[in-house]
Design an enzyme around this catalytic site. Structure first.
Site, short mmCIF file in Angstrom:
data_model
loop_
_atom_site.label_atom_id
_atom_site.label_comp_id
_atom_site.label_asym_id
_atom_site.label_seq_id
_atom_site.Cartn_x
_atom_site.Cartn_y
_atom_site.Cartn_z
N TYR A 142 12.76 -4.24 -4.88
CA TYR A 142 11.77 -3.32 -5.33
C TYR A 142 11.32 -2.49 -4.22
O TYR A 142 11.03 -2.82 -3.29
CB TYR A 142 10.68 -4.02 -6.00
N ASP A 237 13.15 -1.62 3.97
CA ASP A 237 12.10 -1.43 3.23
C ASP A 237 11.00 -2.51 3.87
O ASP A 237 11.19 -3.92 3.34
CB ASP A 237 12.25 -1.58 1.86
N LYS A 265 1.32 -1.15 2.31
CA LYS A 265 0.41 -2.61 2.11
C LYS A 265 -0.58 -2.96 3.43
O LYS A 265 -1.54 -2.38 3.47
CB LYS A 265 1.22 -3.97 1.78
C1 LIG Z 1 5.09 -2.76 -2.77
C2 LIG Z 1 6.29 -2.37 -2.52
C3 LIG Z 1 6.48 -1.01 -2.49
C4 LIG Z 1 5.76 -0.04 -3.30
O1 LIG Z 1 4.72 0.18 -2.72
P1 LIG Z 1 3.39 0.76 -3.58
O2 LIG Z 1 2.34 0.90 -2.46
O3 LIG Z 1 3.09 -0.31 -4.59
O4 LIG Z 1 3.74 2.03 -4.19
C5 LIG Z 1 7.91 -0.68 -2.17
N1 LIG Z 1 8.60 -1.54 -1.47
C6 LIG Z 1 8.25 -3.00 -1.31
C7 LIG Z 1 9.32 -3.96 -0.79
C8 LIG Z 1 7.36 -3.36 -1.63
O5 LIG Z 1 6.73 -4.57 -1.79
#
Ligand SMILES: *Cc1c(COP(=O)(O)O)cnc(C)c1O
Length: 425
Positions: A142, A237, A265
């Protein structure tokens, strides 16, 4: 009806599904989500005053525990000085220096307001830099909810069994190639076929949005080679794994340097924040220096920056990750022990302050493995834990998070609850 249930009824009237992010709605586990009014340390408290030992941590950011006094103070102090200026600020430079000092692969970085923005911008930058159209992603990973990345995504998208979203025209995703995580031969084949057109490969080097699936070192190493060979940018990511699995994220653990890293995060300490960065030469393609446009009214917001810096200060103390890792290991090994005693097919894995629990015999290495886990068992386990005051992510496809605020007693209480929960699943 409890205040909690009433509160959610009210929410559903005016907010779709009663939530501002789908997986919060308990769609896959059933029941009514808790409306939380307060948090402290390892615990969150609902409108009825019930406390829960929390392993969601606002989906990752709260690595130092909830409402940590040092972070709250930093936020209050920053707020006293003004909420947003829309100008350069000293704090954002300090944070950028911290990030570039932490990640050798990141010479420059730009701050944004969410992980979604970070990955969306990274993709645009990669296409602008390489002047190539295609991107490769992996099923179950994701990367936020921007159009070209919302194909066979994880997290809420997996939970709801709708791998892609309505409202994303096929044309928009026609340049997105989706491959199997940790499977080498299809990756090789794809590069053989379309490698010259690939702008970027985006991957969670440790996947945390299809439960926890750790990248295979050989797979990631070969991916790095292929990207370099074909002139595609490798985007790690690390929105979830950055400052969560270790002091230098997953790239530090694997010893692999991506071309672009995305963060989020933890770096916002619980306030909205994201970042993307990489080699200077790549980052110089961004406006105002280059032709790739990217902007944000609240980017580098001073309050978010203050929360992020205070969090990074706390987690850079000596032995932080060692202690967090040990605590997380104790938790998952204890849970495994209880499952074994109850005769429930179960296993778990962990890295840094992140863990996965699987209702199956073998730790999953692929998306298909994850899909083989028993969801009904998870759902029963989830509710039995919640009833005993333990808050886990409400989906079999999410990772769990331990914070430095979780005490030995919290872990013991959690293990006792798990012992009871396995009896009913
Ligand atoms: C949470 C997450 C996102 C998206 O971040 P948001 O702040 O919710 O937009 C993208 N990539 C990874 C791996 C994530 O865990």
């Amino acid at each position: 009806m409890s205040s909690n249930d009433l509160s959610f009824e009210r929410a559903k009237e005016v907010i779709p599904g009663g939530v501002n992010s789908p997986v919060r709605a308990f769609g896959s586990v059933g029941g009514v989500p808790k409306t939380i009014v307060r948090s402290e340390g390892s615990r969150i408290f609902d409108v009825d005053g019930n406390g829960y030992i929390d392993y969601v941590g606002s989906w990752g950011p709260m690595i130092a525990g909830h409402a940590h006094p040092q972070i709250v103070k930093a936020v209050k102090d920053a707020a006293d000085g003004g909420l947003s200026f829309g100008t350069p600020t000293p704090g954002e430079v300090t944070l950028a220096e911290r990030l570039t000092a932490t990640f050798p692969a990141m010479e420059q970085v730009r701050l944004v307001s969410s992980g979604t923005e970070a990955t969306m911008s990274a993709i645009r930058l990669a296409r602008g830099y390489t002047e190539k159209p295609k991107i490769i992603k992996f099923e179950g990973c994701y990367h936020g909810h921007s159009d070209s990345l919302l194909v066979k995504a994880g997290s809420g998208a997996l939970t709801f069994g709708t791998p892609s979203s309505a409202g994303v025209p096929p044309d928009l995703v026609s340049q997105t190639v989706v491959l199997d995580y940790n499977i080498l031969n299809t990756l090789e084949e794809t590069f053989d076929n379309v490698g010259k057109d690939v702008a970027a490969v985006i991957i969670e080097p440790i996947a945390g949005n299809m439960n926890l699936v750790q990248g295979n070192a050989k797979f990631l190493g070969r991916l790095r080679e292929l990207c370099s060979h074909y002139g595609a940018l490798l985007i790690f990511d690390e929105v979830m794994t950055g400052f969560r699995v270790g002091p230098q994220g997953a790239q530090g653990l694997y010893g692999i340097e991506p071309d672009i890293t995305t963060l989020g995060k933890v770096i916002g300490g619980g306030l909205p924040m994201g970042a993307f960065g990489g080699r200077r030469e790549v980052m110089q393609k961004l406006a105002p220096m280059g032709p790739v446009y990217q902007a944000g009214t609240l980017s580098g917001n001073p309050i978010s920056v203050a929360a992020g810096l205070a969090t990074l200060d706390l987690i850079s103390e000596d032995g932080f990750f060692e202690s967090l890792t040990n605590k997380t290991r104790e938790l998952v090994e204890g849970i495994e022990e209880h499952a074994k005693r109850a005769g429930v097919p179960f296993c778990a894995s962990h890295v840094g302050g992140m863990f996965g629990m699987y209702f199956t015999d073998r730790v999953p290495e692929t998306y298909e493995d994850v899909m083989g886990c028993n969801r009904e068992r998870f759902n029963r386990f989830f509710h039995a834990m919640l009833d005993q005051g333990i808050n886990l992510a409400p989906s079999a496809f999410e990772a769990g998070f331990v914070s430095s605020a979780h005490s030995e007693q919290d872990i013991r209480t959690t293990l006792d609850a798990a012992g009871e929960a396995f009896k009913v699943c």
